[in-house]
Motif scaffolding. Structure first.
Motif, PDB file in Angstrom:
ATOM      1  N   ALA A  50      -7.930  -2.839  -0.314  1.00 41.49           N
ATOM      2  CA  ALA A  50      -7.764  -1.557   0.370  1.00 41.49           C
ATOM      3  C   ALA A  50      -8.001  -1.709   1.873  1.00 41.49           C
ATOM      4  CB  ALA A  50      -8.723  -0.521  -0.214  1.00 41.49           C
ATOM      5  N   SER A  51      -9.020  -2.468   2.263  1.00 40.58           N
ATOM      6  CA  SER A  51      -9.325  -2.674   3.676  1.00 40.58           C
ATOM      7  C   SER A  51      -8.174  -3.365   4.391  1.00 40.58           C
ATOM      8  CB  SER A  51     -10.605  -3.505   3.824  1.00 40.58           C
ATOM      9  OG  SER A  51     -11.709  -2.842   3.243  1.00 40.58           O
ATOM     10  N   SER A  52      -7.611  -4.374   3.746  1.00 35.46           N
ATOM     11  CA  SER A  52      -6.493  -5.103   4.354  1.00 35.46           C
ATOM     12  C   SER A  52      -5.268  -4.204   4.531  1.00 35.46           C
ATOM     13  CB  SER A  52      -6.134  -6.318   3.489  1.00 35.46           C
ATOM     14  OG  SER A  52      -5.032  -7.009   4.035  1.00 35.46           O
ATOM     15  N   VAL A  53      -4.932  -3.471   3.483  1.00 29.67           N
ATOM     16  CA  VAL A  53      -3.753  -2.601   3.544  1.00 29.67           C
ATOM     17  C   VAL A  53      -3.923  -1.530   4.624  1.00 29.67           C
ATOM     18  CG1 VAL A  53      -2.427  -0.858   2.287  1.00 29.67           C
ATOM     19  CG2 VAL A  53      -3.072  -2.992   1.159  1.00 29.67           C
ATOM     20  N   ILE A  54      -5.104  -0.933   4.692  1.00 29.10           N
ATOM     21  CA  ILE A  54      -5.340   0.130   5.663  1.00 29.10           C
ATOM     22  C   ILE A  54      -5.232  -0.407   7.087  1.00 29.10           C
ATOM     23  CG2 ILE A  54      -7.062   1.728   6.568  1.00 29.10           C
ATOM     24  CD1 ILE A  54      -5.639   2.651   4.049  1.00 29.10           C
ATOM     25  N   LEU A  55      -5.716  -1.615   7.329  1.00 27.41           N
ATOM     26  CA  LEU A  55      -5.592  -2.189   8.668  1.00 27.41           C
ATOM     27  C   LEU A  55      -4.129  -2.406   9.040  1.00 27.41           C
ATOM     28  CD1 LEU A  55      -8.530  -4.762   8.833  1.00 27.41           C
ATOM     29  CD2 LEU A  55      -8.228  -2.718  10.223  1.00 27.41           C
ATOM     30  N   PHE A  56      -3.324  -2.861   8.089  1.00 31.58           N
ATOM     31  CA  PHE A  56      -1.889  -2.994   8.348  1.00 31.58           C
ATOM     32  C   PHE A  56      -1.269  -1.631   8.655  1.00 31.58           C
ATOM     33  CE2 PHE A  56      -1.878  -7.191   6.042  1.00 31.58           C
ATOM     34  CZ  PHE A  56      -1.320  -7.923   7.088  1.00 31.58           C
ATOM     35  N   VAL A  57      -1.662  -0.615   7.907  1.00 27.81           N
ATOM     36  CA  VAL A  57      -1.141   0.736   8.129  1.00 27.81           C
ATOM     37  C   VAL A  57      -1.560   1.251   9.505  1.00 27.81           C
ATOM     38  CG1 VAL A  57      -1.273   3.141   7.358  1.00 27.81           C
ATOM     39  CG2 VAL A  57      -1.032   1.295   5.681  1.00 27.81           C
ATOM     40  N   MET A  58      -2.792   0.988   9.897  1.00 24.90           N
ATOM     41  CA  MET A  58      -3.263   1.411  11.223  1.00 24.90           C
ATOM     42  C   MET A  58      -2.452   0.747  12.331  1.00 24.90           C
ATOM     43  SD  MET A  58      -7.403   1.483  10.556  1.00 24.90           S
ATOM     44  CE  MET A  58      -7.854   2.156  12.157  1.00 24.90           C
ATOM     45  N   ALA A  59      -2.115  -0.513  12.135  1.00 22.34           N
ATOM     46  CA  ALA A  59      -1.295  -1.204  13.136  1.00 22.34           C
ATOM     47  C   ALA A  59       0.088  -0.553  13.247  1.00 22.34           C
ATOM     48  CB  ALA A  59      -1.161  -2.680  12.765  1.00 22.34           C
ATOM     49  N   ILE A  60       0.653  -0.177  12.105  1.00 17.75           N
ATOM     50  CA  ILE A  60       1.968   0.482  12.116  1.00 17.75           C
ATOM     51  C   ILE A  60       1.870   1.842  12.801  1.00 17.75           C
ATOM     52  CG2 ILE A  60       3.755   1.502  10.657  1.00 17.75           C
ATOM     53  CD1 ILE A  60       3.154  -0.707   8.610  1.00 17.75           C
ATOM     54  N   ILE A  61       0.800   2.594  12.515  1.00 20.95           N
ATOM     55  CA  ILE A  61       0.612   3.903  13.149  1.00 20.95           C
ATOM     56  C   ILE A  61       0.503   3.754  14.664  1.00 20.95           C
ATOM     57  CG2 ILE A  61      -1.027   5.809  13.421  1.00 20.95           C
ATOM     58  CD1 ILE A  61      -1.655   5.506  10.434  1.00 20.95           C
ATOM     59  N   ALA A  62      -0.273   2.770  15.103  1.00 17.94           N
ATOM     60  CA  ALA A  62      -0.431   2.548  16.542  1.00 17.94           C
ATOM     61  C   ALA A  62       0.883   2.123  17.195  1.00 17.94           C
ATOM     62  CB  ALA A  62      -1.495   1.489  16.787  1.00 17.94           C
ATOM     63  N   ILE A 145      -3.737  -7.036  12.952  1.00 20.42           N
ATOM     64  CA  ILE A 145      -2.997  -7.776  11.928  1.00 20.42           C
ATOM     65  C   ILE A 145      -3.779  -9.009  11.488  1.00 20.42           C
ATOM     66  CG2 ILE A 145      -0.918  -9.135  11.501  1.00 20.42           C
ATOM     67  CD1 ILE A 145       0.581  -7.149  13.298  1.00 20.42           C
ATOM     68  N   VAL A 146      -4.402  -9.691  12.453  1.00 19.93           N
ATOM     69  CA  VAL A 146      -5.222 -10.853  12.110  1.00 19.93           C
ATOM     70  C   VAL A 146      -6.399 -10.427  11.237  1.00 19.93           C
ATOM     71  CG1 VAL A 146      -6.802 -12.587  13.045  1.00 19.93           C
ATOM     72  CG2 VAL A 146      -4.564 -12.228  14.104  1.00 19.93           C
ATOM     73  N   ALA A 147      -7.031  -9.288  11.575  1.00 24.21           N
ATOM     74  CA  ALA A 147      -8.149  -8.784  10.771  1.00 24.21           C
ATOM     75  C   ALA A 147      -7.694  -8.478   9.347  1.00 24.21           C
ATOM     76  CB  ALA A 147      -8.731  -7.534  11.423  1.00 24.21           C
ATOM     77  N   ALA A 148      -6.516  -7.864   9.212  1.00 24.20           N
ATOM     78  CA  ALA A 148      -5.985  -7.565   7.880  1.00 24.20           C
ATOM     79  C   ALA A 148      -5.717  -8.853   7.105  1.00 24.20           C
ATOM     80  CB  ALA A 148      -4.710  -6.740   8.006  1.00 24.20           C
ATOM     81  N   LEU A 152      -7.308 -10.444   3.472  1.00 25.58           N
ATOM     82  CA  LEU A 152      -6.546 -11.028   2.360  1.00 25.58           C
ATOM     83  C   LEU A 152      -7.033 -12.430   2.035  1.00 25.58           C
ATOM     84  CD1 LEU A 152      -2.845  -9.939   3.083  1.00 25.58           C
ATOM     85  CD2 LEU A 152      -4.397  -9.069   1.318  1.00 25.58           C
ATOM     86  N   LEU A 153      -7.355 -13.200   3.075  1.00 27.93           N
ATOM     87  CA  LEU A 153      -7.886 -14.546   2.855  1.00 27.93           C
ATOM     88  C   LEU A 153      -9.225 -14.483   2.124  1.00 27.93           C
ATOM     89  CD1 LEU A 153      -7.634 -17.587   3.359  1.00 27.93           C
ATOM     90  CD2 LEU A 153      -8.782 -17.231   5.566  1.00 27.93           C
ATOM     91  N   ALA A 154     -10.071 -13.521   2.535  1.00 28.58           N
ATOM     92  CA  ALA A 154     -11.354 -13.344   1.853  1.00 28.58           C
ATOM     93  C   ALA A 154     -11.143 -12.924   0.405  1.00 28.58           C
ATOM     94  CB  ALA A 154     -12.183 -12.292   2.591  1.00 28.58           C
TER      95      ALA A 154
END
Length: 221
Positions: A50-62, A145-148, A152-154
């Motif tokens: 969920a954390s990874s997906v939300i970060l990707f979504v935040m990047a798209i929103i920005a 994106i790197v954080a997201a 996923l790596l974690a």
């Protein structure tokens, strides 16, 4: 990022409360349910995904929006991101406690904290000395994106843990226990003083985003 997107500064005041409350309060609800699970690794994996997906979504929103709309959408995503982190927090120590010995567990936490601190120092060095342009939206999006990707790596790494079944008894409802314990604030004077001091110190955490805005404005000026 807020300034680059034209988001009003008032939205900054919501960041710390959402981040902190979003992580801690949901644990009161899910802790008892997690306690009744023999294996809790899946809870952490759900939170990480969920954390990874939300970060990707935040990047798209920005990338696609700006102004007040971007502000509300990013705050909504921050709520969801905090919920995901809360799931990870409520399950991680249980899993580590069942899979890593106490002495090695302390060493692992020390390594992870040191690595996180080192990465923070490196990023700070890069930003302070202008090695990247913080006024570039592409740079900020890259960080997200790197954080997201790191989440996923974690997730992939955590999924390889072989978790034995654990005890399921003793999972009291955290909300009921918290309400029942409120009496301590009145009856226990040292604890009462401690709570008051902690409340007063909240201002330190709440003011950090505003200091960041002031520093950014100073550097631009």
């Amino acid at each position: 990022m807020f300034s680059l997107l034209g988001i009003p500064a008032a939205f900054t005041g919501f960041l710390v409360p959402i981040r902190e409350a979003g992580v801690l309060l949901p644990q009161l609800v899910v802790a008892a349910y997690v306690r009744h699970m023999e294996k809790r690794k899946i809870v952490w994996l759900m939170g990480a995904f969920a954390s990874s997906v939300i970060l990707f979504v935040m990047a798209i929103i920005a990338w696609q929006t700006d102004g007040i709309i971007a502000g509300w959408l990013l705050l909504a995503c921050l709520v969801l991101y905090s919920l995901g982190r809360g799931l990870c927090s409520v399950s991680a120590k249980d899993v580590l406690g069942k899979t890593i010995s106490k002495t090695r567990r302390g060493r692992l936490m020390g390594y992870s904290a040191s690595l996180a601190g080192l990465v923070t120092l490196i990023i700070g060095f890069v930003l302070i000395y202008g090695l990247v342009n913080m006024e570039s939206m592409s740079v900020l999006l890259s960080f997200m994106i790197v954080a997201a990707a790191l989440w996923l790596l974690a997730l992939l790494s955590f999924a390889t843990i072989i978790e034995p079944a654990g005890a399921t008894e003793g999972g009291a409802n955290a909300i009921s226990e918290a309400i029942r314990s409120l009496r301590l604030v009145i009856d226990d004077k040292p604890f009462q003083q401690y709570v008051v001091m902690r409340v007063l110190l909240l201002s330190i955490a709440l003011v950090i985003p505003f200091y960041t805005i002031l520093i950014q404005q100073k550097m631009q000026g």
